[in-house]
Design an enzyme around this catalytic site. Structure first.
Site, PDB file in Angstrom:
ATOM      1  CE  LYS A 128      35.313  44.024  37.993  1.00 51.03           C
ATOM      2  NZ  LYS A 128      35.023  45.281  38.785  1.00 51.03           N
ATOM      3  CB  THR A 129      33.905  38.627  42.121  1.00 53.42           C
ATOM      4  OG1 THR A 129      35.213  39.181  41.709  1.00 53.42           O
ATOM      5  CG2 THR A 129      34.259  37.005  42.600  1.00 53.42           C
ATOM      6  CD  GLU A 172      35.608  39.361  38.386  1.00 51.85           C
ATOM      7  OE1 GLU A 172      36.098  40.378  39.030  1.00 51.85           O
ATOM      8  OE2 GLU A 172      35.397  38.230  39.133  1.00 51.85           O
TER       9      GLU A 172
END
Length: 505
Positions: A128-129, A172
């Site tokens: 995700k990041t 995010e």
């Protein structure tokens, strides 16, 4: 966490929040949100118990940071923001409710900041990041000046948040506590879906249902992006397409909408060819290694293509992608040992990261310093985590980081250490944090790669390891100097090889 009690995006703005106070403002997620509000011109305060690196930047932007938790911190405050790590009986939470202040979960406050923007929300078990950072840089390269809040810091930008002037807001979206169900995205990107956070969901089926619910919140005029190579992502795409939703996939699978081919990864980076519906988008190159990095970048390429942004912007942004702090972050070199830091703690992410670090190590060995994150995950996935650690040549384990969890007999890193499939002399559990640097310095050799991996506190260990390795170098130099001096003294005194004085012939 029951998101039904929370206010979804679109019903209030950041300006409606008035004077904002964040409990635990130093963490990456909360400090990023505070930075966003401050750069938006809103009055912000926060409370902390330790001097996190992010706090100096918040103060420089005009934020007030209280280095204690006190009821008086709420004087003049209109809205109190908390994260899932803050208990409901926290004294500032109790005081906020007593005073009748607006109390919002971090996700609600973030949703307010998104109002009026086209949100690009990135979700998934892994990546995700990194993916959020890639999408942000592509949008920046295209000249759209997006706002963004990321769960880490883009190495080049040095920040995990920014208030932009453009129409897009990149965020995010965290599934761990169901808070991603508050958002109302224009674009939803789901990198993959695997069993995790089962303390919240119970089983994989319930987790997959939550991701499907998240995807259904996507604006009908927008679209959903997911990975055709990931079984969970493929199942999600099939479900949503059957409902008539706009879903696009990426991957090396032959039926992916954005298909990757000729992918190659080395210590210098990863490259692949991309095409959509038979149309070549050219070669994509990243300066960071790892096939998983290639897949993450493909979601950003596909999003840019569907948003009708210049593909050249995606190529340029990804070609200069510097990485994200705590995601394959190079900390430094000392005494011939290369030290990295990596956030991975789920076995799949650990495996991908360690395989990539093997490429970097080349002929050298790989030494992993791992701090597991959460007791329930370490217990339930012990065999898988142990197998991932088995990729290493040497493993140093710290105790599990699990704030608020109670350790039962037989749980924790002692049991995990026994399960790691390495000989006993190549793995060790070190109970005391302060003993770890010396242990690593004893094991690591010139040419090795050492990685600190796992729970958030382990990110602080890298600098200590470098210091210990430098101290080892200095000590070796002092020993050589002392030995040289001793030899010179022996020659000068005419001492014999047996230690007796030599006599003249």
């Amino acid at each position: 966490m029951n998101t039904a009690q929370f206010t979804p995006a679109g019903t209030m703005t950041a300006e409606d929040l008035g004077r904002i106070h964040l409990i635990g403002v130093g963490g990456v997620g909360m400090s990023g949100l505070a930075r966003l509000f401050l750069t938006r011109g809103l009055p912000v305060s926060g409370s902390e118990l330790r001097e996190w690196p992010s706090l100096a930047g918040l103060r420089a932007l005009g934020g007030t940071v209280h280095m204690s938790h006190e009821a008086s911190n709420l004087d003049g405050v209109d809205t109190v923001v908390y994260s899932s790590a803050i208990p409901q009986d926290h004294l500032e939470m109790v005081e906020a409710r007593r005073r009748g202040l607006r109390v919002l979960h971090r996700s609600e406050a973030l949703a307010a900041a998104m109002t009026g923007r086209r949100t690009v929300a990135v979700a998934g078990t892994h990546g995700k990041t990194t993916t959020t950072s890639m999408v942000t840089m592509v949008l920046q390269q295209a000249g759209t000046d997006p706002s963004f809040v990321i769960g880490g810091e883009i190495s080049e930008v040095g920040s995990g948040a920014h208030h932009g002037t453009g129409e897009y807001f990149v965020v995010e979206a965290d599934e761990s506590d169901r808070s991603f169900l508050i958002y109302r995205p224009y674009v939803s990107i789901i990198t993959n879906i695997e069993a995790d956070h089962l303390n919240t969901y119970g089983d994989l089926a319930t987790l997959e249902a939550a991701f499907a619910e998240f995807a259904r919140l996507t604006d009908p005029d927008g679209f959903i992006v997911t990975c055709a190579d990931d079984p969970g992502g493929r199942r999600l795409a099939e479900t949503l397409r059957a409902e008539g939703r706009r879903v696009w996939t990426y991957g090396e699978s032959p039926d992916a909408d954005l298909r990757l081919s000729d992918m190659a990864s080395s210590a210098q980076g990863v490259r692949y060819l991309a095409e959509v519906d038979g149309r070549s988008l050219g070669e994509i190159r990243l300066p960071v290694p790892g096939r998983h990095m290639g897949l993450n970048s493909a979601s950003a390429v596909l999003a840019a293509y569907l948003l009708e942004l210049p593909i050249e912007a995606a190529e340029a942004a990804l070609g200069a992608f510097p990485g994200v702090r705590r995601r394959f972050e190079r900390k430094g070199v000392a005494d011939g040992v290369l030290v990295y830091d990596e956030y991975a703690y789920h076995p799949t992410a650990m495996t991908l990261a360690l395989q990539t670090l093997r490429e970097v190590a080349g002929e050298g060995r790989l030494v992993v310093v791992f701090q597991p994150y959460r007791l329930y995950r370490t217990r339930d996935l012990q065999a898988e985590i142990a197998a991932a650690l088995g990729i290493a040549d040497e493993v140093v384990l710290l105790e599990v980081f699990g704030p608020g969890e109670l350790r039962q007999p037989g749980e924790g890193s002692v049991a995990l250490n026994e399960a790691v499939p390495l000989p006993a002399d190549r793995k060790v559990f070190v109970e005391a944090w302060d003993d770890v640097p010396a242990e690593v310095a004893r094991r690591a050799r010139p040419g090795d790669v050492v990685v600190t991996m796992g729970a958030p506190p382990i990110s602080l260990m890298g600098d200590q390891l470098l210091d210990a390795l430098l101290a080892r170098t200095a000590a070796a130099g002092d020993a050589r100097t002392a030995a040289g001096a001793g030899d010179a003294a022996a020659v000068g005194s005419g001492a014999g090889s047996d230690g007796t004085a030599a006599t003249a012939g």
